[in-house]
Design an enzyme around this catalytic site. Sequence first.
Site, PDB file in Angstrom:
ATOM      1  N   HIS A  36       0.964  -1.129  -0.265  1.00 11.09           N
ATOM      2  CA  HIS A  36       0.472  -0.022   0.025  1.00 11.09           C
ATOM      3  C   HIS A  36       0.713   1.186  -0.410  1.00 11.09           C
ATOM      4  O   HIS A  36       1.815   0.909   0.742  1.00 11.09           O
ATOM      5  CB  HIS A  36      -0.892   0.231   1.198  1.00 11.09           C
ATOM      6  CG  HIS A  36      -0.128   0.682   2.407  1.00 11.09           C
ATOM      7  ND1 HIS A  36       0.147   1.222   3.043  1.00 11.09           N
ATOM      8  CD2 HIS A  36       0.188  -1.388   3.507  1.00 11.09           C
ATOM      9  CE1 HIS A  36       0.292   1.325   4.500  1.00 11.09           C
ATOM     10  NE2 HIS A  36       0.636   0.219   4.755  1.00 11.09           N
TER      11      HIS A  36
ATOM     12  N   CYS B 180       3.497  -4.586   6.437  1.00 11.89           N
ATOM     13  CA  CYS B 180       3.432  -3.955   5.010  1.00 11.89           C
ATOM     14  C   CYS B 180       4.626  -3.950   4.284  1.00 11.89           C
ATOM     15  O   CYS B 180       5.954  -3.460   4.870  1.00 11.89           O
ATOM     16  CB  CYS B 180       2.047  -3.338   5.186  1.00 11.89           C
ATOM     17  SG  CYS B 180       1.330  -3.563   5.891  1.00 11.89           S
TER      18      CYS B 180
END
Length: 280
Positions: A236, A253
């Site tokens: 992301h 992430c």
Amino acid sequence: MKLSRLAVVAATAALGLGLVHPAPAGARPVEPDSTQSAGDRSGSTAEHRADHRADHRADHGADHALEPGPALLSPGDQGDEVRDLQARLAQIDWFDAGVTGYYGDVTEAAVRGFQGKRGFPVTGEVDQRTLDRLHQMTTQPTAEELAGTVSTNTPGALDPRCRTGRVLCVDKTSRTLRWVVDGKVLKTVDVRFGATYTPTREGEFHVYFKDADHVSHLYGSSMPYAMFFSGGQAVHYSSDFATVGYNGASHGCVNVRDLAAVRWLYGQVRVGDAVVVYWS
């Protein structure tokens, strides 16, 4: 044993003729020990070429001044001038953390290394002498360089698992993500990973959920254009990565700092596409 008069005269003559040279004063400066250090790039080909060009243009007399000048840029500064500094250091392989416009530890380490290689006072702050030599060795940064959208990381060979089908190929060694379709690389972006206590998992996964406006339930942070692949870990966009670069880390992430690129990726990637995370 006393030296003969003839030996003394011969030694004195040799010095006068320049046949005997005193050892140079000072030792090569040592880079600061930092996990975010830009590293020692004293052997970089790009820098050697730039230094060779600069040596023909520089006023060598200025290099011998031992006192640093007033600081023009220093740690804690931010803005367009810092972006220009980072982009120019990146051109000669002293800076690979990505242009952020923030003068942090990585930028300071890069400046210290650059100054040490030149024989300038090693302060980690940019004075006029440092800035002048950097400008002599580099070109005006492009808009892409200043925006930080040009990848400063060099990816290695594709993992064999990335050569078939539709794959988000994430190389931890080069800190890059490549979008690969049937073995052809269509997009390459810089990425950042989890800290040591929240590492990004390695292995072969699949995108199981997408959310363009996701907000983390655990941390309360925004995760735009999230593409989840493993137990809450996702690819992301990260505004923090865009701001401070590799001075920070994710909670596991795969962070992307190029907003336009991750928006494009989000439009290409489908649920079920492969994600391969590996060390090359």
